[in-house]
Design a protein around this motif. Structure first.
Motif, short mmCIF file in Angstrom:
data_model
loop_
_atom_site.label_atom_id
_atom_site.label_comp_id
_atom_site.label_asym_id
_atom_site.label_seq_id
_atom_site.Cartn_x
_atom_site.Cartn_y
_atom_site.Cartn_z
N UNK A 129 0.87 -1.17 0.00
CA UNK A 129 0.00 0.00 0.00
C UNK A 129 0.91 1.22 0.00
N UNK A 130 0.32 2.39 -0.16
CA UNK A 130 1.12 3.62 -0.12
C UNK A 130 1.84 3.74 1.22
N UNK A 131 1.18 3.32 2.29
CA UNK A 131 1.80 3.38 3.61
C UNK A 131 3.02 2.45 3.67
N UNK A 132 2.92 1.25 3.08
CA UNK A 132 4.04 0.33 3.06
C UNK A 132 5.23 0.94 2.33
N UNK A 133 4.97 1.57 1.20
CA UNK A 133 6.03 2.19 0.42
C UNK A 133 6.67 3.31 1.23
N UNK A 134 5.85 4.14 1.88
CA UNK A 134 6.36 5.23 2.71
C UNK A 134 7.24 4.68 3.83
N UNK A 135 6.78 3.64 4.50
CA UNK A 135 7.54 3.04 5.60
C UNK A 135 8.87 2.50 5.11
N UNK A 136 8.85 1.83 3.97
CA UNK A 136 10.08 1.29 3.39
C UNK A 136 11.06 2.41 3.03
N UNK A 137 10.56 3.46 2.39
CA UNK A 137 11.42 4.59 2.02
C UNK A 137 12.01 5.26 3.25
N UNK A 138 11.19 5.44 4.27
CA UNK A 138 11.66 6.06 5.51
C UNK A 138 12.79 5.22 6.13
N UNK A 139 12.60 3.91 6.15
CA UNK A 139 13.61 3.00 6.70
C UNK A 139 14.91 3.10 5.91
N UNK A 140 14.80 3.12 4.57
CA UNK A 140 16.00 3.20 3.73
C UNK A 140 16.73 4.52 3.92
N UNK A 141 15.99 5.61 4.07
CA UNK A 141 16.61 6.92 4.30
C UNK A 141 17.35 6.93 5.63
N UNK A 142 16.73 6.36 6.65
CA UNK A 142 17.38 6.28 7.96
C UNK A 142 18.65 5.45 7.89
N UNK A 143 18.62 4.36 7.14
CA UNK A 143 19.81 3.52 6.99
C UNK A 143 20.91 4.26 6.24
N UNK A 144 20.53 5.01 5.22
CA UNK A 144 21.52 5.80 4.47
C UNK A 144 22.16 6.86 5.36
N UNK A 145 21.35 7.56 6.14
CA UNK A 145 21.88 8.58 7.06
C UNK A 145 22.83 7.93 8.06
#
Length: 150
Positions: A129-145
């Protein structure tokens, strides 16, 4: 599989069914059926309409492509490349990124549009869902940071 064995046969290509889409006019276009679950929201029964890519140097980071290889077809997002390999990723976090040898690539088709054969409201509850995609992107951004701060 017929496409993999006959893509270079002019008679086979001429025998393929045709459809006119008024919003797609330029370039060589072809539709391919989707199989699998690696690129939500596309599911079995969806058709990916691709525009033929003349050169692997024309691939754009983050764009989706259908890669026709000696081993089969795969629809993935282009990540980057080197002289010998292409790195691709899926939109389903259950699948790991992988590489495709440039020597294995027969054709590449850039996503022009998709044609769904089912209503989107019929998507299964376990699909993204859009929420799943948002959660995944947020997680990836945090990992990159986190990796940049090391």
């Amino acid at each position: 599989m017929g496409y993999l064995t006959s893509y270079s046969d002019p008679e086979y290509i001429e025998s393929l069914q045709t459809i006119s889409l008024p919003f797609l006019r330029n370039g060589t276009l072809r539709a391919f059926p989707v199989e699998g679950d690696s690129m939500p929201p596309y599911t079995d029964g969806t058709y990916i309409v691709g525009k033929y890519v003349e050169s692997l140097d024309d691939l754009k980071i983050g764009k989706c492509y259908l890669f026709i290889t000696k081993k089969g077809m795969t629809y993935k997002s282009f990540q980057n490349s080197s002289a010998k390999i292409i790195n691709v990723i899926t939109d389903n976090e259950l699948y790991e990124p992988f590489t495709i040898s440039r020597s294995e690539i027969i054709e590449v088709w850039e996503l022009a549009c998709s044609i769904n054969t089912e209503e989107l409201t019929n998507l299964k509850k376990d699909e993204f869902t859009a929420k799943d995609v948002y959660t995944l992107l947020k997680k990836e951004i945090e990992e990159l940071k986190s990796s940049l701060n090391r």
